[in-house]
Motif scaffolding. Structure first.
Motif, PDB file in Angstrom:
ATOM      1  N   ARG A   1       0.810  -1.209   0.000  1.00 25.39           N
ATOM      2  CA  ARG A   1       0.000   0.000   0.000  1.00 25.39           C
ATOM      3  C   ARG A   1       0.852   1.271   0.000  1.00 25.39           C
ATOM      4  NH1 ARG A   1      -4.684  -0.757   4.272  1.00 25.39           N
ATOM      5  NH2 ARG A   1      -2.941  -1.373   5.570  1.00 25.39           N
ATOM      6  N   VAL A   2       2.046   1.144   0.591  1.00 25.59           N
ATOM      7  CA  VAL A   2       2.924   2.308   0.596  1.00 25.59           C
ATOM      8  C   VAL A   2       3.911   2.140  -0.552  1.00 25.59           C
ATOM      9  CG1 VAL A   2       4.591   3.652   1.913  1.00 25.59           C
ATOM     10  CG2 VAL A   2       2.733   2.451   3.088  1.00 25.59           C
ATOM     11  N   SER A   3       3.821   2.956  -1.535  1.00 25.49           N
ATOM     12  CA  SER A   3       4.789   2.877  -2.615  1.00 25.49           C
ATOM     13  C   SER A   3       5.228   4.291  -2.973  1.00 25.49           C
ATOM     14  CB  SER A   3       4.183   2.169  -3.831  1.00 25.49           C
ATOM     15  OG  SER A   3       3.055   2.876  -4.247  1.00 25.49           O
ATOM     16  N   VAL A   4       6.318   4.354  -3.715  1.00 21.99           N
ATOM     17  CA  VAL A   4       6.862   5.661  -4.048  1.00 21.99           C
ATOM     18  C   VAL A   4       6.239   6.133  -5.362  1.00 21.99           C
ATOM     19  CG1 VAL A   4       8.971   6.908  -4.618  1.00 21.99           C
ATOM     20  CG2 VAL A   4       9.001   5.116  -2.867  1.00 21.99           C
ATOM     21  N   SER A   5       5.800   7.365  -5.383  1.00 15.61           N
ATOM     22  CA  SER A   5       5.167   7.864  -6.602  1.00 15.61           C
ATOM     23  C   SER A   5       6.214   8.215  -7.655  1.00 15.61           C
ATOM     24  CB  SER A   5       4.306   9.092  -6.288  1.00 15.61           C
ATOM     25  OG  SER A   5       5.155  10.182  -5.984  1.00 15.61           O
ATOM     26  N   ASP A   6       5.760   8.332  -8.897  1.00 10.58           N
ATOM     27  CA  ASP A   6       6.687   8.635  -9.989  1.00 10.58           C
ATOM     28  C   ASP A   6       7.226  10.065  -9.887  1.00 10.58           C
ATOM     29  OD1 ASP A   6       6.379   6.156 -10.987  1.00 10.58           O
ATOM     30  OD2 ASP A   6       4.786   6.707 -12.401  1.00 10.58           O
ATOM     31  N   THR A   7       6.431  10.925  -9.298  1.00  7.04           N
ATOM     32  CA  THR A   7       6.879  12.316  -9.142  1.00  7.04           C
ATOM     33  C   THR A   7       6.861  12.672  -7.662  1.00  7.04           C
ATOM     34  OG1 THR A   7       4.593  12.966  -9.503  1.00  7.04           O
ATOM     35  CG2 THR A   7       6.094  13.116 -11.395  1.00  7.04           C
ATOM     36  N   PRO A   8       7.905  12.267  -6.961  1.00 10.95           N
ATOM     37  CA  PRO A   8       7.905  12.473  -5.512  1.00 10.95           C
ATOM     38  C   PRO A   8       7.888  13.952  -5.148  1.00 10.95           C
ATOM     39  CG  PRO A   8      10.071  11.749  -6.274  1.00 10.95           C
ATOM     40  CD  PRO A   8       9.148  11.664  -7.446  1.00 10.95           C
ATOM     41  N   ASP A   9       7.097  14.232  -4.102  1.00 10.17           N
ATOM     42  CA  ASP A   9       7.049  15.583  -3.575  1.00 10.17           C
ATOM     43  C   ASP A   9       7.744  15.608  -2.229  1.00 10.17           C
ATOM     44  OD1 ASP A   9       5.783  17.114  -5.450  1.00 10.17           O
ATOM     45  OD2 ASP A   9       3.768  16.463  -4.812  1.00 10.17           O
ATOM     46  N   ALA A  10       8.539  16.631  -2.004  1.00 12.44           N
ATOM     47  CA  ALA A  10       9.179  16.769  -0.706  1.00 12.44           C
ATOM     48  C   ALA A  10       8.142  17.229   0.307  1.00 12.44           C
ATOM     49  CB  ALA A  10      10.311  17.776  -0.785  1.00 12.44           C
ATOM     50  N   TYR A  11       8.252  16.709   1.506  1.00 15.83           N
ATOM     51  CA  TYR A  11       7.366  17.141   2.585  1.00 15.83           C
ATOM     52  C   TYR A  11       7.785  18.544   3.025  1.00 15.83           C
ATOM     53  CZ  TYR A  11       5.463  17.508   7.313  1.00 15.83           C
ATOM     54  OH  TYR A  11       4.832  17.951   8.447  1.00 15.83           O
ATOM     55  N   ASP A  12       6.799  19.412   3.190  1.00 13.62           N
ATOM     56  CA  ASP A  12       7.084  20.783   3.611  1.00 13.62           C
ATOM     57  C   ASP A  12       6.814  20.907   5.104  1.00 13.62           C
ATOM     58  OD1 ASP A  12       7.354  23.445   4.032  1.00 13.62           O
ATOM     59  OD2 ASP A  12       5.690  24.064   2.717  1.00 13.62           O
ATOM     60  N   ALA A  13       7.891  20.985   5.885  1.00 15.72           N
ATOM     61  CA  ALA A  13       7.756  21.019   7.341  1.00 15.72           C
ATOM     62  C   ALA A  13       7.496  22.429   7.855  1.00 15.72           C
ATOM     63  CB  ALA A  13       9.007  20.439   7.997  1.00 15.72           C
ATOM     64  N   SER A  14       7.449  23.401   6.943  1.00 14.18           N
ATOM     65  CA  SER A  14       7.367  24.784   7.426  1.00 14.18           C
ATOM     66  C   SER A  14       6.048  25.086   8.131  1.00 14.18           C
ATOM     67  CB  SER A  14       7.571  25.766   6.263  1.00 14.18           C
ATOM     68  OG  SER A  14       6.497  25.613   5.351  1.00 14.18           O
ATOM     69  N   GLY A  15       5.027  24.268   7.840  1.00 12.32           N
ATOM     70  CA  GLY A  15       3.738  24.512   8.483  1.00 12.32           C
ATOM     71  C   GLY A  15       3.596  23.890   9.864  1.00 12.32           C
ATOM     72  N   GLU A  16       4.624  23.189  10.301  1.00 11.13           N
ATOM     73  CA  GLU A  16       4.487  22.472  11.572  1.00 11.13           C
ATOM     74  C   GLU A  16       4.379  23.419  12.760  1.00 11.13           C
ATOM     75  OE1 GLU A  16       7.816  19.780  11.572  1.00 11.13           O
ATOM     76  OE2 GLU A  16       6.770  18.319  10.299  1.00 11.13           O
ATOM     77  N   ILE A  17       5.083  24.525  12.655  1.00  8.19           N
ATOM     78  CA  ILE A  17       5.016  25.518  13.730  1.00  8.19           C
ATOM     79  C   ILE A  17       4.462  26.800  13.122  1.00  8.19           C
ATOM     80  CG2 ILE A  17       6.359  26.857  15.398  1.00  8.19           C
ATOM     81  CD1 ILE A  17       8.429  24.506  15.281  1.00  8.19           C
ATOM     82  N   PRO A  18       3.252  27.225  13.544  1.00 10.80           N
ATOM     83  CA  PRO A  18       2.655  28.428  12.934  1.00 10.80           C
ATOM     84  C   PRO A  18       3.585  29.639  13.077  1.00 10.80           C
ATOM     85  CG  PRO A  18       1.093  27.300  14.384  1.00 10.80           C
ATOM     86  CD  PRO A  18       2.407  26.635  14.569  1.00 10.80           C
ATOM     87  N   GLN A  19       3.561  30.490  12.055  1.00 10.73           N
ATOM     88  CA  GLN A  19       4.365  31.718  12.060  1.00 10.73           C
ATOM     89  C   GLN A  19       4.082  32.526  13.314  1.00 10.73           C
ATOM     90  OE1 GLN A  19       5.846  33.855   9.035  1.00 10.73           O
ATOM     91  NE2 GLN A  19       6.718  31.827   8.662  1.00 10.73           N
ATOM     92  N   GLY A  20       5.132  33.060  13.912  1.00  5.11           N
ATOM     93  CA  GLY A  20       4.954  33.945  15.054  1.00  5.11           C
ATOM     94  C   GLY A  20       4.816  33.232  16.387  1.00  5.11           C
ATOM     95  N   THR A  21       4.884  31.869  16.371  1.00  5.23           N
ATOM     96  CA  THR A  21       4.790  31.123  17.633  1.00  5.23           C
ATOM     97  C   THR A  21       6.004  31.434  18.501  1.00  5.23           C
ATOM     98  OG1 THR A  21       3.639  29.336  16.487  1.00  5.23           O
ATOM     99  CG2 THR A  21       4.580  28.809  18.637  1.00  5.23           C
ATOM    100  N   GLU A  22       5.732  31.656  19.781  1.00  6.02           N
ATOM    101  CA  GLU A  22       6.838  31.919  20.707  1.00  6.02           C
ATOM    102  C   GLU A  22       7.695  30.665  20.844  1.00  6.02           C
ATOM    103  OE1 GLU A  22       7.612  32.711  25.451  1.00  6.02           O
ATOM    104  OE2 GLU A  22       5.545  32.704  24.721  1.00  6.02           O
TER     105      GLU A  22
END
Lengths: 347, 467
Positions: free
Chosen positions: B119-140
């Protein structure tokens, strides 16, 4: 020095003892209904296992298949001492335990044949079956592993402040695994509600207890941890039920773990491919002729006129029909879909 | 109708055997359990027992017959109410194919429908995971050690969920051998913060059993080196039970503790287990580098319905990192993080390896080589999409780990890249790893045995053809 003396004194007052258990005497304490249930449940296991052995021979069951024939009184007697909410766990000779827990013979047989309708959808086989509904926690293929696991079930019961307890079965081979003693220690230390049932059928695969165990009185194996132990005639369902009730009462009262050593005997080889050359034919025949738990109970039932010969035959026919249905189901249930290969690995 | 008694298979591999001798004769009455015949296989002589009651009506195959195929009718049993007249007109079924032929036929059948794709396979056009959303902007953000972050993660989850408890050696009164569980006993009491005896195999199993029964255990190993004593319970009981039970029973729990080399503790206390556990289906393996990842991923691990191996690092415990001040900071399992973007070469690492990787990236920048540094964070399931997307961009890759090279995490990444991005590579993937020796004690030898930033720099320059 003082400390040593104290600890010696403690261990000498060990509660481990040999129960000569009023086996025959205990019989009148049980109602006709209970006695009939004992008979029915033991015979169901016996017939189920004989059939499993037969269809193994026909190639319908693969791999390892460890039959419980001869030991039926142990699980049936113990089951009478617990409630449906209590947990049960054992090693790989597990078909009898599952049937005693009330699991459907169809689902068990279909797991043996590796079919979709089996308790594990055909992915577990003889040694790895579970039923959350029946509080049966397996079915474990690694000798010894079920003992910490069972201790963990009891840990959870105590943690959740439940009244429930755990029956943790193991064989005479298991008792030489280190994790058993790690478990005894923690169970006593934390007063966990677990009865350790050692099914001593005299042979760990082909090695007799005498050849493997420095202390052959296995009920004493908890001595170093102050876990009380008792030896029971595991071929006598009344003795098992009586000892089981006593142990379960002890454990449920919050007094910590209890060990029951069931002296029992397996008629068949360790697994299907075991010619059992490590014991004499005379030994096996003598056990079967003189100590068979089902024959013994049957005689008592006839003597005490609990049932007539014809009534017992009727029970036999009824069970045969149930087993025949189970085999039919197990043969007709489809093999698991190829897609099942990748399911149930992670949630 | 009379019942056929068939030549039984007495082992999983038996296809035929010798019917050595009959123990009964025609006309004998038998009941279940009686021995009917002796059969010789290549391994042993076995007895065939009666399953049904009845009378032996006819023996079809005489004793001392060789090569009787499994499932061939060897006798006919007359059951209650039947007699010899029932044999009239009864013809035994033909000898069926042997079970091995049946097996081979089945195998052929299943060849037709090949194994389905995982069920887990690699796609032909892999997308990098964007971790920038993990911590909302302006969080202390606050500075916090990895040690404190781990403790806070456990405390927060224990406050939330009564089923969560922690057990292990010295976790309660001693406050943790490495002080990771500091303060937990005070807050949660002895029922939920439990000192165990030194008994890894036993308490790991107790934890798995408790998880089967509905609790959410955190099992701390003083170090993962000691978990070797418990690896049977981790692999055979925790990882496999969901599968073996057809999904009925599972072990939602965390096994955690320091992993890998510390400092001068020599061979038995300095091993990386990332590759070991990452081999096992049914496990999740996490190995964070920063305090924020340690916190967010440990919280996720405690909530996860699967058994999680959470590999920490003793040297990192005391390191401070920025951690977001958030009510409930939880990170996704199975997502890598591009810790430092770059264009010329991809460096993939995790845990302590990240220190070497980042230090190397600084040095490479001085030489105008722009390295993209990826922190795997989760080892299993591995976020190959992010790695492959990066390799497609940089066309070069270095892996960095403290563990041994053979069958290591780098070996796995290399194989995946070869499979999914072969045409994008401008150079072979190189592995920087611990040396292929048990960890030595002597300070100079230990230093040589571990990877370092200079080795990463050398490898990166080599794949950029700049050495």
């Amino acid at each position: 020095m003082a400390r040593q003396a104290a600890s010696r004194a403690k261990s000498s007052s060990s509660t481990a003892k040999k129960s000569t258990g009023g086996a025959r005497k205990a019989a009148p304490k049980f109602s006709d209904e209970q006695i009939q249930k004992f008979y029915y449940d033991m015979l169901l296991i016996r017939r189920f296992e004989e059939k499993a052995g037969q269809i193994y021979g026909m190639g319908l069951i693969g791999g390892f298949c460890h039959l419980y024939i001869g030991q039926e009184a142990v699980v049936v007697g113990m089951k009478s001492a617990i409630t449906d909410d209590d947990a049960v766990i054992t090693s790989y000779r597990d078909h009898g335990h599952m049937l005693a827990c009330g699991m459907d013979p169809k689902g068990v047989m279909a797991e043996l044949t590796g079919r979709e309708g089996g308790y594990s959808k055909g992915k577990g086989g003889s040694m790895h079956m579970f039923s959350k509904e029946a509080n049966f926690y397996g079915g474990h293929g690694i000798v010894g592993a079920c003992v910490p696991l069972g201790t963990g079930l009891a840990f959870s019961q105590k943690y959740q402040k439940s009244e429930d307890i755990t029956l943790c079965y193991m064989g005479d081979g298991t008792v030489n695994q280190g994790q058993v003693y790690e478990s005894f220690n923690m169970a006593e230390l934390w007063s966990l509600p677990v009865v350790y049932v050692i099914e001593n059928n005299e042979y760990a695969m082909g090695t007799s207890v005498k050849r493997s165990s420095a202390q052959t009185e296995l009920y004493k194996r908890g001595d170093s941890f102050n876990v009380p132990g008792e030896q029971v005639d595991g071929m006598d369902v009344f003795a098992v039920a009586a000892a089981g009730k006593k142990a379960v009462d002890w454990v449920r009262a919050g007094k910590g773990p209890y060990i029951l050593e069931m002296k029992t005997y397996r008629y068949r080889g360790h697994s299907m491919s075991d010619p059992a050359k490590y014991r004499s034919k005379e030994e096996v025949n003598k056990k079967r002729a003189e100590h068979d738990p089902i024959d013994h109970l049957r005689q008592i039932m006839l003597d005490k006129k609990v049932n007539t010969e014809e009534e017992l035959k009727e029970i036999d026919r009824k069970i045969k029909a149930i087993i025949a249905d189970a085999v039919e189901f197990a043969q007709n249930s489809p093999e698991p879909q190829p897609e099942e290969l990748y399911t149930d690995v992670l949630a | 109708m009379p019942t056929e008694i068939l030549m039984p298979a007495l082992s999983p591999t038996m296809t035929e055997g010798k019917l050595a001798r009959w123990m009964v004769k025609e006309g004998d009455t038998v009941s279940s359990g009686d021995v009917l015949a002796e059969i010789e296989t290549d391994k042993a002589t076995m007895e065939v027992e009666a399953v049904d009651e009845g009378k032996i009506g006819k023996i079809l195959i005489e004793g001392d017959t060789d090569n009787v195929a499994v499932n061939t009718p060897i006798a006919v049993l007359l059951e209650e109410g039947e007699d010899d007249s029932d044999l009239d007109g009864f013809s035994p079924s033909a000898a069926p194919s042997t079970s091995s032929e049946t097996y081979e036929k089945d195998a052929d059948d299943s060849d037709d429908d090949a194994a389905p794709a995982p069920r887990v396979s690699v796609s032909d056009t892999p997308d990098a995971y964007d971790a920038s959303g993990e911590i909302p902007q302006g969080t202390e953000m606050v500075k916090m050690t990895v040690r404190e972050a781990l403790r806070d993660a456990m405390a927060e989850e224990m406050r939330k969920d009564e089923r969560v408890f922690i057990m292990g050696e010295e976790v309660a009164e001693y406050q943790g051998a490495y002080k990771v569980t500091q303060g937990l006993l005070d807050e949660f009491g002895g029922r939920r913060v439990i000192d165990t005896p030194i008994t890894e195999h036993g308490f790991a199993g107790v934890g798995v059993g408790a998880a089967f029964h509905g609790l959410r255990p955190i099992v701390e190993f003083m170090t993962f080196n000691f978990a070797m004593q418990a690896i049977d319970q981790i692999v055979n009981s925790a990882a496999k039970t969901r599968y073996m039970s057809g999904g009925q029973m599972a072990s939602p729990m965390v096994f955690r503790g320091p992993n890998g080399a510390a400092s001068r503790v020599a061979a038995q206390h300095s091993q990386c287990y990332a590759a070991w556990y990452s081999h096992v289906p049914g496990l999740i393996v996490i190995a964070p580098h920063t305090a924020a990842d340690a916190k967010g991923l440990l919280k996720a691990a405690i909530r996860d319905p699967n058994p999680v191996i959470f590999l920490e690092n003793e040297i990192l415990y005391g390191q401070s990192f920025d951690v977001p001040v958030m009510d409930d900071f939880v990170l996704p399992i199975g997502k890598a993080k591009i810790e430092r973007p770059g264009d010329d070469v991809t460096i993939v690492s995790f845990a302590m390896g990240m220190r070497y990787a980042l230090e190397a990236a600084d040095k490479l920048a001085e030489e105008n080589i722009s390295a993209e540094v990826i922190d795997l964070r989760t080892i299993r399931p591995m976020d190959m999409e992010t790695v492959l997307a990066s390799v497609r961009k940089t066309n070069r890759c270095i892996t960095v780990e403290e563990g041994w090279p053979q069958s290591g995490i780098g070996a796995e990444i290399t194989a995946q890249i070869m499979h999914h991005a072969f045409d994008y590579l401008d150079a072979p993937v190189l592995r920087v790893s611990g040396k292929d020796v048990p960890m030595p004690y002597a300070a100079n030898l230990e230093k040589l045995a571990l990877p370092n930033a200079d080795e990463v720099v050398a490898a990166a320059k080599s794949v950029c053809y700049r050495d």
